[in-house]
Design an enzyme around this catalytic site. Structure first.
Site, PDB file in Angstrom:
ATOM      1  CG  ASN A  11      -1.685   1.400   1.471  1.00  0.00           C
ATOM      2  OD1 ASN A  11      -1.652   2.043   0.583  1.00  0.00           O
ATOM      3  ND2 ASN A  11      -2.167   1.520   2.540  1.00  0.00           N
ATOM      4  CE  LYS A  13       0.185   3.455   4.548  1.00  0.00           C
ATOM      5  NZ  LYS A  13      -0.084   3.883   6.110  1.00  0.00           N
ATOM      6  CG  HIS A  99      -6.314   1.977   4.589  1.00  0.00           C
ATOM      7  ND1 HIS A  99      -5.885   3.261   5.636  1.00  0.00           N
ATOM      8  CD2 HIS A  99      -5.116   1.075   4.528  1.00  0.00           C
ATOM      9  CE1 HIS A  99      -4.580   2.738   5.880  1.00  0.00           C
ATOM     10  NE2 HIS A  99      -4.188   1.684   5.484  1.00  0.00           N
ATOM     11  CD  GLU A 101      -3.401   5.688   6.478  1.00  0.00           C
ATOM     12  OE1 GLU A 101      -3.509   5.949   5.112  1.00  0.00           O
ATOM     13  OE2 GLU A 101      -2.579   5.192   6.962  1.00  0.00           O
ATOM     14  CD  GLU A 168      -4.069  -2.335   7.218  1.00  0.00           C
ATOM     15  OE1 GLU A 168      -2.752  -2.653   6.732  1.00  0.00           O
ATOM     16  OE2 GLU A 168      -4.587  -1.294   6.810  1.00  0.00           O
ATOM     17  N   GLY A 174       1.678   2.227  10.984  1.00  0.00           N
ATOM     18  CA  GLY A 174       2.741   3.296  10.886  1.00  0.00           C
ATOM     19  C   GLY A 174       3.390   3.710  12.214  1.00  0.00           C
ATOM     20  CB  SER A 207       4.280  -1.574  12.273  1.00  0.00           C
ATOM     21  OG  SER A 207       3.843  -0.092  12.701  1.00  0.00           O
TER      22      SER A 207
HETATM   23  C1  PEP Z   1      -1.265   0.644   6.190  1.00  0.00           C
HETATM   24  O1  PEP Z   1      -1.289   1.770   6.137  1.00  0.00           O
HETATM   25  O2  PEP Z   1      -2.287  -0.272   5.290  1.00  0.00           O
HETATM   26  C2  PEP Z   1       0.030  -0.248   6.624  1.00  0.00           C
HETATM   27  C3  PEP Z   1       0.024  -1.181   6.926  1.00  0.00           C
HETATM   28  O3  PEP Z   1       0.885   0.788   6.776  1.00  0.00           O
HETATM   29  P1  PEP Z   1       2.331   0.460   7.562  1.00  0.00           P
HETATM   30  O4  PEP Z   1       2.863  -0.952   7.056  1.00  0.00           O
HETATM   31  O5  PEP Z   1       3.038   1.636   7.388  1.00  0.00           O
HETATM   32  O6  PEP Z   1       2.090   0.359   9.008  1.00  0.00           O
END
Ligand code: PEP
Length: 246
Positions: A11, A13, A99, A101, A168, A174, A207
């Site tokens: 992803n 983003k 997601h 976000e 998630e 993040g 992460s």
């Molecule tokens: C995400 O935003 O889908 C994600 C997994 O981000 P990160 O790996 O940076 O935590």
């Protein structure tokens, strides 16, 4: 874990431009050298890069997805929006929906449900993101939240063969932290139980990096990873794949 067919979904983003695509040569080479291994790489770049990326990946097994779409199957007066048909036209085979976000911007389960339905109609595979916030976790509401997001998100969708769930935890994205092994096991088992036996895949996202894979690899029901930050660096991304499959 190594015997399973594993997904590695990148992803990106709101990162990346045309020059970024050059950095993918390493991943393309890695994918070609590991043709016999059972894993799937899916890149979900910003919409602006779907077409050039899918062209670049034409002779590879790597696939391309989008990060969101409008809920309307038909074209219409929706300024700034892109629907699943348009995404498919430029080469997307997957779409990430729900997601956190986007949920944080106000996207609700019923809207996500409409997006899933129109994307299924288009023929895209859906990566439905679910997960609790830190506050919800502290209030012991994790299962309640996951249940709601699954039930409302997938309301009246009979054929779930195109749905991949990505668990998630919002507090992990993040932040460099992942859930404890026991907690992750519990959450993934709970999700699995909600899907009876017909669910296709469950990914973990939040992460993921090469250092925490030793913990993540222990969770038997995980079918792969949704990877944000680390997926923008080809070396880190390849390391994650290598450490998972070896
Ligand atoms: C995400 O935003 O889908 C994600 C997994 O981000 P990160 O790996 O940076 O935590």
């Amino acid at each position: 874990m190594t015997n399973k067919y594993m997904y590695f979904v990148a992803n990106w983003k709101m990162f990346g431009d045309l020059r970024t695509l050059n950095s993918l040569d390493k991943v393309i080479k890695f994918s070609k050298n590991n043709k016999k291994n059972k894993f799937k790489i899916v890149y979900c770049p910003p919409n602006t890069l779907i077409r050039p990326l899918s062209r670049r990946l034409k002779k590879t097994k790597i696939e391309v997805g989008a990060q969101n779409c409008h809920h309307s199957y038909d074209y219409g007066a929706h300024t700034g929006q892109v629907n699943s048909t348009m995404l498919k036209n430029v080469g997307a085979k997957y779409v990430i929906l729900g997601h956190s976000e986007n949920r944080q911007l106000g996207e609700k389960d019923n809207l996500i449900n409409l997006k899933i339905k129109s994307s299924i109609k288009t023929g895209l595979k859906i990566i439905l993101c679910i997960g609790e916030t830190l506050k919800e976790r502290r209030q012991n509401k994790t299962n309640q939240i996951l249940k709601r997001q699954i039930e409302k998100g997938l309301k009246s969708i009979k054929n779930k063969s195109k749905i991949i769930i990505a668990y998630e935890p919002v507090w992990s994205i993040g932040k460099g932290v992942i859930p404890k092994e026991a907690d992750l096991n519990k959450a993934i088992s709970f999700i699995k139980s909600r899907f009876v036996k017909k669910y296709p895949k469950i990914l973990y996202g939040g992460s993921v990096n090469a250092n925490n894979l030793s913990v993540l690899k222990k969770i038997p029901n995980i079918d792969g990873f949704l990877i944000g930050g680390a997926s923008q660096n080809p070396k880190k991304f390849i390391d994650i794949i290598k450490k998972t499959i070896n």
